[in-house]
Design a protein around this motif. Sequence first.
Motif, PDB file in Angstrom:
ATOM      1  N   TYR A  54     -11.250 -13.273  -2.546  1.00  0.00           N
ATOM      2  CA  TYR A  54     -12.114 -12.281  -3.196  1.00  0.00           C
ATOM      3  C   TYR A  54     -11.311 -11.337  -4.087  1.00  0.00           C
ATOM      4  CZ  TYR A  54     -15.412  -8.568  -4.005  1.00  0.00           C
ATOM      5  OH  TYR A  54     -16.212  -7.645  -4.608  1.00  0.00           O
ATOM      6  N   PHE A  55     -10.077 -11.055  -3.714  1.00  0.00           N
ATOM      7  CA  PHE A  55      -9.285 -10.096  -4.483  1.00  0.00           C
ATOM      8  C   PHE A  55      -8.854 -10.626  -5.843  1.00  0.00           C
ATOM      9  CE2 PHE A  55      -8.765  -8.337  -0.167  1.00  0.00           C
ATOM     10  CZ  PHE A  55      -9.377  -7.122  -0.417  1.00  0.00           C
ATOM     11  N   THR A  56      -9.045 -11.918  -6.105  1.00  0.00           N
ATOM     12  CA  THR A  56      -8.751 -12.423  -7.449  1.00  0.00           C
ATOM     13  C   THR A  56      -9.651 -11.755  -8.483  1.00  0.00           C
ATOM     14  OG1 THR A  56     -10.259 -14.305  -7.222  1.00  0.00           O
ATOM     15  CG2 THR A  56      -7.943 -14.667  -6.631  1.00  0.00           C
ATOM     16  N   THR A  57     -10.780 -11.191  -8.066  1.00  0.00           N
ATOM     17  CA  THR A  57     -11.694 -10.540  -9.007  1.00  0.00           C
ATOM     18  C   THR A  57     -11.046  -9.370  -9.733  1.00  0.00           C
ATOM     19  OG1 THR A  57     -12.614  -9.073  -7.301  1.00  0.00           O
ATOM     20  CG2 THR A  57     -13.739 -11.186  -7.662  1.00  0.00           C
ATOM     21  N   ILE A  58     -10.014  -8.770  -9.120  1.00  0.00           N
ATOM     22  CA  ILE A  58      -9.351  -7.642  -9.779  1.00  0.00           C
ATOM     23  C   ILE A  58      -7.957  -8.012 -10.304  1.00  0.00           C
ATOM     24  CG2 ILE A  58     -10.641  -5.840  -8.574  1.00  0.00           C
ATOM     25  CD1 ILE A  58      -8.136  -5.473  -6.738  1.00  0.00           C
ATOM     26  N   ALA A  59      -7.526  -9.246 -10.082  1.00  0.00           N
ATOM     27  CA  ALA A  59      -6.206  -9.721 -10.530  1.00  0.00           C
ATOM     28  C   ALA A  59      -5.107  -8.708 -10.207  1.00  0.00           C
ATOM     29  CB  ALA A  59      -6.235 -10.045 -12.024  1.00  0.00           C
ATOM     30  N   PRO A  60      -4.886  -8.440  -8.925  1.00  0.00           N
ATOM     31  CA  PRO A  60      -3.908  -7.413  -8.556  1.00  0.00           C
ATOM     32  C   PRO A  60      -2.471  -7.852  -8.801  1.00  0.00           C
ATOM     33  CG  PRO A  60      -4.587  -8.618  -6.616  1.00  0.00           C
ATOM     34  CD  PRO A  60      -5.432  -9.122  -7.761  1.00  0.00           C
ATOM     35  N   ARG A  61      -1.601  -6.881  -8.965  1.00  0.00           N
ATOM     36  CA  ARG A  61      -0.166  -7.128  -9.033  1.00  0.00           C
ATOM     37  C   ARG A  61       0.496  -6.156  -8.074  1.00  0.00           C
ATOM     38  NH1 ARG A  61       2.891  -9.348 -13.202  1.00  0.00           N
ATOM     39  NH2 ARG A  61       1.037 -10.624 -13.337  1.00  0.00           N
ATOM     40  N   PHE A  62       1.151  -6.685  -7.060  1.00  0.00           N
ATOM     41  CA  PHE A  62       1.857  -5.841  -6.110  1.00  0.00           C
ATOM     42  C   PHE A  62       3.099  -5.263  -6.779  1.00  0.00           C
ATOM     43  CE2 PHE A  62      -0.956  -8.031  -3.396  1.00  0.00           C
ATOM     44  CZ  PHE A  62      -1.173  -7.182  -2.322  1.00  0.00           C
ATOM     45  N   VAL A  63       3.271  -3.967  -6.630  1.00  0.00           N
ATOM     46  CA  VAL A  63       4.405  -3.257  -7.204  1.00  0.00           C
ATOM     47  C   VAL A  63       5.438  -2.981  -6.120  1.00  0.00           C
ATOM     48  CG1 VAL A  63       5.117  -1.128  -8.369  1.00  0.00           C
ATOM     49  CG2 VAL A  63       2.932  -2.204  -8.959  1.00  0.00           C
ATOM     50  N   MET A  64       4.953  -2.624  -4.914  1.00  0.00           N
ATOM     51  CA  MET A  64       5.837  -2.324  -3.802  1.00  0.00           C
ATOM     52  C   MET A  64       5.098  -2.531  -2.486  1.00  0.00           C
ATOM     53  SD  MET A  64       7.178   1.084  -2.073  1.00  0.00           S
ATOM     54  CE  MET A  64       7.747   2.074  -3.396  1.00  0.00           C
ATOM     55  N   LEU A  65       5.826  -3.083  -1.516  1.00  0.00           N
ATOM     56  CA  LEU A  65       5.299  -3.226  -0.166  1.00  0.00           C
ATOM     57  C   LEU A  65       6.425  -2.940   0.807  1.00  0.00           C
ATOM     58  CD1 LEU A  65       3.001  -4.009   1.769  1.00  0.00           C
ATOM     59  CD2 LEU A  65       3.797  -6.388   1.587  1.00  0.00           C
ATOM     60  N   GLN A  66       6.199  -1.979   1.665  1.00  0.00           N
ATOM     61  CA  GLN A  66       7.154  -1.638   2.716  1.00  0.00           C
ATOM     62  C   GLN A  66       6.367  -0.995   3.848  1.00  0.00           C
ATOM     63  OE1 GLN A  66       9.634   1.037   0.393  1.00  0.00           O
ATOM     64  NE2 GLN A  66       8.736   2.811   1.380  1.00  0.00           N
ATOM     65  N   PRO A  67       6.931  -0.920   5.035  1.00  0.00           N
ATOM     66  CA  PRO A  67       6.201  -0.246   6.113  1.00  0.00           C
ATOM     67  C   PRO A  67       5.832   1.177   5.697  1.00  0.00           C
ATOM     68  CG  PRO A  67       8.076  -1.437   6.997  1.00  0.00           C
ATOM     69  CD  PRO A  67       8.202  -1.475   5.497  1.00  0.00           C
ATOM     70  N   GLY A  68       4.555   1.502   5.819  1.00  0.00           N
ATOM     71  CA  GLY A  68       4.082   2.840   5.471  1.00  0.00           C
ATOM     72  C   GLY A  68       3.741   3.062   4.016  1.00  0.00           C
ATOM     73  N   ARG A  69       3.837   2.022   3.166  1.00  0.00           N
ATOM     74  CA  ARG A  69       3.515   2.208   1.741  1.00  0.00           C
ATOM     75  C   ARG A  69       3.252   0.875   1.054  1.00  0.00           C
ATOM     76  NH1 ARG A  69       4.336   6.625  -1.433  1.00  0.00           N
ATOM     77  NH2 ARG A  69       4.297   6.271  -3.670  1.00  0.00           N
ATOM     78  N   CYS A  70       2.190   0.857   0.271  1.00  0.00           N
ATOM     79  CA  CYS A  70       1.890  -0.296  -0.567  1.00  0.00           C
ATOM     80  C   CYS A  70       1.388   0.214  -1.904  1.00  0.00           C
ATOM     81  CB  CYS A  70       0.827  -1.187   0.084  1.00  0.00           C
ATOM     82  SG  CYS A  70       0.425  -2.639  -0.915  1.00  0.00           S
ATOM     83  N   GLU A  71       1.922  -0.344  -2.981  1.00  0.00           N
ATOM     84  CA  GLU A  71       1.481   0.003  -4.329  1.00  0.00           C
ATOM     85  C   GLU A  71       1.022  -1.255  -5.037  1.00  0.00           C
ATOM     86  OE1 GLU A  71       4.213   2.455  -6.570  1.00  0.00           O
ATOM     87  OE2 GLU A  71       4.971   3.362  -4.709  1.00  0.00           O
ATOM     88  N   VAL A  72      -0.178  -1.171  -5.608  1.00  0.00           N
ATOM     89  CA  VAL A  72      -0.786  -2.308  -6.295  1.00  0.00           C
ATOM     90  C   VAL A  72      -1.349  -1.811  -7.623  1.00  0.00           C
ATOM     91  CG1 VAL A  72      -2.529  -4.134  -6.170  1.00  0.00           C
ATOM     92  CG2 VAL A  72      -1.431  -3.330  -4.064  1.00  0.00           C
ATOM     93  N   ARG A  73      -1.194  -2.632  -8.646  1.00  0.00           N
ATOM     94  CA  ARG A  73      -1.672  -2.283  -9.987  1.00  0.00           C
ATOM     95  C   ARG A  73      -2.740  -3.289 -10.426  1.00  0.00           C
ATOM     96  NH1 ARG A  73       3.007  -2.907 -12.663  1.00  0.00           N
ATOM     97  NH2 ARG A  73       2.418  -4.933 -13.441  1.00  0.00           N
ATOM     98  N   ILE A  74      -3.752  -2.790 -11.138  1.00  0.00           N
ATOM     99  CA  ILE A  74      -4.685  -3.694 -11.820  1.00  0.00           C
ATOM    100  C   ILE A  74      -4.721  -3.305 -13.290  1.00  0.00           C
ATOM    101  CG2 ILE A  74      -6.073  -4.269  -9.802  1.00  0.00           C
ATOM    102  CD1 ILE A  74      -8.247  -2.372 -10.813  1.00  0.00           C
TER     103      ILE A  74
END
Length: 157
Positions: A32-52
């Motif tokens: 389902y998340f393909t609808t926004i074509a996300p790009r992960f910028v950062m993933l670590q314990p306690g933080r996630c950054e995603v760009r569309i």
Amino acid sequence: MSASVLSLYRRITRWPAGHWLFSRLICLKAPYFTTIAPRFVMLQPGRCEVRIRDRRRVHNHIGTVHAIALCNLAELSAGMMAEATVPADMRWIPKGMNVEYLKKAVGTMHGTATPEAAAPASGASQEWPVKVEVVDDAGETVFRARVLMWLSPRKRS
């Protein structure tokens, strides 16, 4: 699975186009998340950054990023942060989400998910609130969400 997703992220993102590849793999697992074509910028314990990116398929009738696209960005970033943070013997699922639309969302959106409380220990089922802030290209906050995660022990097979 927590450690495996985080380990996969750390391994793949060392490669050229690794962030793109990791984003595609996550969308294969949760299509389902393909609808926004996300790009992960950062993933670590306690933080996630995603760009569309700003594209027509995430627009509403007035040409801004659609409210539900912003909700999808919030759910994805909060969920992946939870996946990278909660103990491996616990599982999570979104239980609810409160959102605030603060201004018109124009351009590329950058969502950051962080927990409101320390990572829970293994054990009993519990609620765990996650905050998500989405900013535009100018760094102005356009959207905020509070995603309430339900954590529970994984069933043993």
